[in-house]
Design a protein around this motif. Structure first.
Motif, PDB file in Angstrom:
ATOM      1  N   TYR A   8       1.501  -0.372  -7.220  1.00  0.00           N
ATOM      2  CA  TYR A   8       0.944  -0.688  -5.901  1.00  0.00           C
ATOM      3  C   TYR A   8      -0.197   0.265  -5.556  1.00  0.00           C
ATOM      4  O   TYR A   8      -1.225  -0.143  -5.006  1.00  0.00           O
ATOM      5  CB  TYR A   8       2.036  -0.612  -4.837  1.00  0.00           C
ATOM      6  N   LYS A   9      -0.022   1.542  -5.855  1.00  0.00           N
ATOM      7  CA  LYS A   9      -1.065   2.521  -5.541  1.00  0.00           C
ATOM      8  C   LYS A   9      -2.338   2.241  -6.335  1.00  0.00           C
ATOM      9  O   LYS A   9      -3.456   2.363  -5.799  1.00  0.00           O
ATOM     10  CB  LYS A   9      -0.558   3.933  -5.847  1.00  0.00           C
ATOM     11  N   ILE A  12      -4.005  -0.759  -4.719  1.00  0.00           N
ATOM     12  CA  ILE A  12      -4.627  -0.377  -3.444  1.00  0.00           C
ATOM     13  C   ILE A  12      -5.937   0.369  -3.690  1.00  0.00           C
ATOM     14  O   ILE A  12      -6.955   0.120  -3.024  1.00  0.00           O
ATOM     15  CB  ILE A  12      -3.658   0.493  -2.616  1.00  0.00           C
ATOM     16  N   LYS A 272      -3.480  -3.971   3.430  1.00  0.00           N
ATOM     17  CA  LYS A 272      -2.346  -3.885   4.358  1.00  0.00           C
ATOM     18  C   LYS A 272      -1.075  -4.438   3.721  1.00  0.00           C
ATOM     19  O   LYS A 272       0.003  -3.844   3.838  1.00  0.00           O
ATOM     20  CB  LYS A 272      -2.667  -4.642   5.646  1.00  0.00           C
ATOM     21  N   THR A 275       0.102  -2.074   1.044  1.00  0.00           N
ATOM     22  CA  THR A 275       0.653  -0.854   1.651  1.00  0.00           C
ATOM     23  C   THR A 275       2.067  -1.091   2.154  1.00  0.00           C
ATOM     24  O   THR A 275       2.959  -0.245   1.969  1.00  0.00           O
ATOM     25  CB  THR A 275      -0.250  -0.387   2.805  1.00  0.00           C
ATOM     26  N   ASN A 279       5.330   0.799   0.787  1.00  0.00           N
ATOM     27  CA  ASN A 279       6.246   1.495   1.696  1.00  0.00           C
ATOM     28  C   ASN A 279       7.676   0.992   1.540  1.00  0.00           C
ATOM     29  O   ASN A 279       8.640   1.772   1.568  1.00  0.00           O
ATOM     30  CB  ASN A 279       5.784   1.331   3.146  1.00  0.00           C
TER      31      ASN A 279
END
Length: 308
Positions: A8-9, A12, A272, A275, A279
């Motif tokens: 995910y990072k 992003i 978004k 993120t 999270n």
């Protein structure tokens, strides 16, 4: 879970880099629109007045000129298509190409052969991929055209109109470009440049000037009406092509700004969403670690109680 968070990072980070690029392109396109609009506003009065002058000369004399006289049985037409050299402008070029295809179909339905003249790499690539015959093409100036570019394009077109159809000439000249209406609206249009529709233009101009209370002028031609037409009509074609190029350039920048803004907004939404997923994965990882610690502590307590 840790591996999923790293994925995910990375996504992003990648989308954030793309967003910076699209935002920069949006700002560049927005800054160029202002200059293009000024150029359109500056060129339109000259083109309009030149059209009135050509119309006045043609209607004020009995001279038959090849650039103003309708052919009895037109059999051949030239179509000039204006597109962009670069992409990332939404449907700007494809809409102009579709409008040109519709015009060509209509002309062929009227029994006319069509010679295609192209401006912009997008049109050249489209015709090349479909192995369509192209009379001539120009590239490299779609987003910032100059009057010299318009003269370069107009020269072979005027020459083709002046030729006899038996020698490869044409009876009509049409142009397809994207008209700049507003920042949000750009419409592909097709217009006939030659022969000039003298009756309609003269009547419309006379009615407009009469409504404004203007006195219609009388003209004397020196050395002759034909000589004046020879000098004026190439300038008329050049000015009309130049104005169309400026309109197309403004439309291209507006379409690119809109497309890049949409891409930037989509990147923000994707960031978004990613993120939130990152999270959630992090929270699940923390929850799992806490569960493992609690489970280990309970097992240790149970082991101690059994030894006692």
């Amino acid at each position: 879970m840790g591996a999923q968070i790293r994925v995910y990072k990375r996504r992003i980070k990648s989308v954030t880099a793309t967003k910076k690029i699209t935002k920069a392109m949006e700002m560049i396109a927005a800054s160029r629109i202002v200059k293009a609009q000024r150029q359109v506003a500056a060129s339109s009065p000259y083109a309009d007045e030149l059209t009135r002058a050509v119309t006045a000369v043609a209607t004020g004399s009995n001279t038959k000129h090849p650039l103003t006289t309708e052919a009895e049985n037109p059999t051949r037409a030239a179509v000039l298509l204006v597109t962009s050299d670069r992409g990332l402008a939404g449907g700007y070029s494809s809409n102009a190409i579709k409008a040109a295809d519709r015009l060509i179909e209509r002309l062929r339905a009227e029994g006319k052969e069509v010679d295609s003249y192209l401006i912009g790499r997008k049109a050249v690539a489209y015709y090349s991929f479909r192995e369509r015959t192209v009379a001539e093409s120009w590239t490299g100036f779609s987003d910032s055209p100059g009057y010299g570019d318009a003269k370069k394009v107009a020269a072979p077109l005027i020459e083709s109109v002046l030729k006899d159809t038996a020698d490869g000439g044409v009876d009509e000249l049409h142009i397809v470009f994207t008209e700049f209406v507003s920042m949000m609206t750009q419409s592909p249009v097709d217009a006939r440049l030659l022969p000039l529709s003298l009756d309609e233009t003269a009547v419309a101009g006379a009615e407009e000037r009469a409504a404004k209370g203007e006195i219609l002028p009388l003209y004397e031609f020196e050395p002759s009406a034909e000589g004046v037409l020879d000098a004026l009509l190439p300038r008329y074609v050049e000015s009309r092509i130049f104005n169309a190029l400026l309109q197309a350039a403004a439309s291209e920048h507006a379409a690119r700004r809109r497309a890049m803004k949409s891409a930037t907004d989509n990147a923000e939404d994707l960031i978004k969403s990613l993120t939130r997923l990152a999270n959630a994965a992090r929270q699940a990882d923390i929850t799992q670690e806490i569960s493992e610690i609690v489970g280990g502590s309970s097992a240790l307590a149970d082991a101690n109680a059994g030894s006692d």
